[in-house]
Design a protein around this motif. Structure first.
Motif, short mmCIF file in Angstrom:
data_model
loop_
_atom_site.label_atom_id
_atom_site.label_comp_id
_atom_site.label_asym_id
_atom_site.label_seq_id
_atom_site.Cartn_x
_atom_site.Cartn_y
_atom_site.Cartn_z
N SER A 220 0.63 -1.11 -0.15
CA SER A 220 -0.03 -0.19 0.00
C SER A 220 0.74 1.29 -0.06
O SER A 220 1.97 1.19 0.22
CB SER A 220 -1.02 0.09 1.20
N LYS A 221 0.20 2.27 -0.34
CA LYS A 221 1.04 3.66 -0.50
C LYS A 221 -0.06 4.65 -0.38
O LYS A 221 -1.23 4.43 -0.66
CB LYS A 221 2.03 3.80 -1.65
N ASN A 222 0.47 6.05 -0.30
CA ASN A 222 -0.39 7.02 -0.31
C ASN A 222 -0.55 7.68 -1.68
O ASN A 222 0.35 7.64 -2.55
CB ASN A 222 -0.06 8.22 0.48
N ASN A 223 -1.76 7.96 -2.36
CA ASN A 223 -1.97 8.61 -3.61
C ASN A 223 -1.77 9.86 -3.73
O ASN A 223 -1.60 10.54 -2.63
CB ASN A 223 -3.24 8.02 -4.24
N LEU A 229 -3.85 3.48 -0.62
CA LEU A 229 -4.23 2.74 -1.77
C LEU A 229 -3.57 1.42 -1.91
O LEU A 229 -2.18 1.26 -1.72
CB LEU A 229 -4.12 3.53 -3.24
N ASP A 252 -8.90 -2.11 -3.52
CA ASP A 252 -7.82 -1.05 -3.47
C ASP A 252 -7.92 -0.22 -2.12
O ASP A 252 -6.92 0.66 -1.84
CB ASP A 252 -7.68 -0.26 -4.50
#
Length: 372
Positions: A220-223, A229, A252
């Protein structure tokens, strides 16, 4: 004096023998030994084995380990019979508590829990490789949490272990280090490629899915809107670069999940999802590899009245999912037809299952693999 058959005829005959017989044949003559330990023969034998009846590798429950004190494994023939047929069983040659990182071409990769120790094992040729200690780990970081995968690089005919090492949360600003072990060189090395900034891993203990020459794990990561996300992080073993594959839209968003893991499904991927508000298990299949629009939900089930949920533990080469049912009973379910087959085998939460192929890998590695 009797002359040996031409090498091409000898190869044709030898690859059809059981592995124990092939190894015995290495004692017939220097010529035979040279042919059998040649990398091209090992490759031809592997290709031949992949076309035989599929096998399943089971790690048997701890109750089975009490006599030897070592982890016990069994190979089962997976054919059209109503139940599985045990082909052979063997114990891991070392004592301790281990985690299977992955299996590939008859080779099993282990890590010893709570350590930086790794091993390659081919049980059929009784060969073990003890990998050197990675450079990034307990010696250099006080707290860290690696995500680990194992697979085969077809471009270089090499087996690789990949470690993505992140510092603890208190040191989260540090960029993860990516270290790759190559069986060909028998060394670890740090590569320049790194995951996208801010990448976090869903479950570092989940095995990476090895498909199409690449390793896959849930991350996961930041959009751009600073929202978390979920996605599938891909590491190509040949080019040694990272890329991403999008998840199905319902998956997601981390708020929709308790857990999600990725598995190899035929020549593509499958996602196993555990629900939050409702106890359920869903399985999504990517019909065409790397095409996010081809994600399709193929299986969904709710907990029964007693709160029990089937536990998906892997996929057969045919695409059937293996499910652990009530009291450890194993069944397979065809995701296309939904047909269920009782495998008449019992396991527990410690059981590991994966597809397996007989091979001679490590037989030509006398300098790094030891026999037992």
């Amino acid at each position: 004096m009797w002359d040996s058959p031409p090498p091409e005829i000898l190869t044709f005959v030898l690859i059809r023998l059981p592995i124990k017989s092939i190894i015995t044949c290495t004692s017939v003559s220097k010529t035979w030994k040279s042919i059998i330990q040649n990398p091209s023969f090992i490759s031809i034998h592997l290709h031949h084995s992949k076309n035989k009846h599929p096998l399943l590798l089971f790690r048997l429950p701890p109750s089975e380990h009490r006599v030897s004190g070592k982890e016990l494994y069994a190979l089962y023939c997976d054919n059209n019979n109503p139940d599985l047929y045990e082909h052979t069983r063997f114990d891991f040659p070392l004592s301790g508590t281990f985690r299977v990182v992955g299996t590939c071409n008859g080779l099993v990769c282990f890590t010893m829990k709570f350590t930086d120790r790794f091993f390659f094992w081919n049980p059929l040729v009784r060969k073990l490789v003890i990998l050197p200690t990675p450079s990034v780990g307990l010696r250099t970081l006080r707290f860290y949490n690696p995500s680990i995968g194992f697979g085969f690089d077809p471009k270089t005919d090499d087996y690789k272990v990949v470690r993505i090492v992140s510092a603890s949360e208190s040191e989260s600003s540090k960029v993860p280090k990516v270290e790759v072990y190559s069986l060909a060189t028998a060394q670890w090395r740090v590569v320049t490629a790194v995951p996208p900034t801010g990448t976090a891993f869903a479950d570092r203990c989940d095995p990476h899915a090895f498909v199409n020459g690449a390793l896959h794990c849930v991350a996961s990561k930041n959009n751009i809107d600073n929202e978390i996300l979920n996605f599938i992080l891909v590491f190509d073993l040949g080019d040694e670069v990272f890329r991403e594959i999008a998840m199905p839209k319902p998956l997601d968003n981390p708020e929709n999940l308790v857990g999600v893991s990725v598995s190899a499904y035929r020549n593509s991927l499958a996602l196993i999802q555990w629900g939050v508000s409702i106890r359920c298990v869903d399985i999504w299949v990517m019909k065409w590899y790397a095409v996010a629009s081809s994600w399709t939900k193929m299986f969904s089930t709710l907990a029964d009245q007693g709160g029990f949920l089937p536990r998906p533990i892997g996929f057969k080469k045919t695409g059937e999912v293996l499910l652990e049912m009530h009291k450890g009973q194993f069944v397979s379910r065809d995701l296309e037809t939904q047909q269920i087959k009782d495998l008449r085998t019992i396991g527990d939460k410690f059981t590991f299952v994966d597809s397996y192929v007989e091979s001679l890998v490590l037989l030509n590695k006398p300098n790094c693999a030891f026999a037992y």
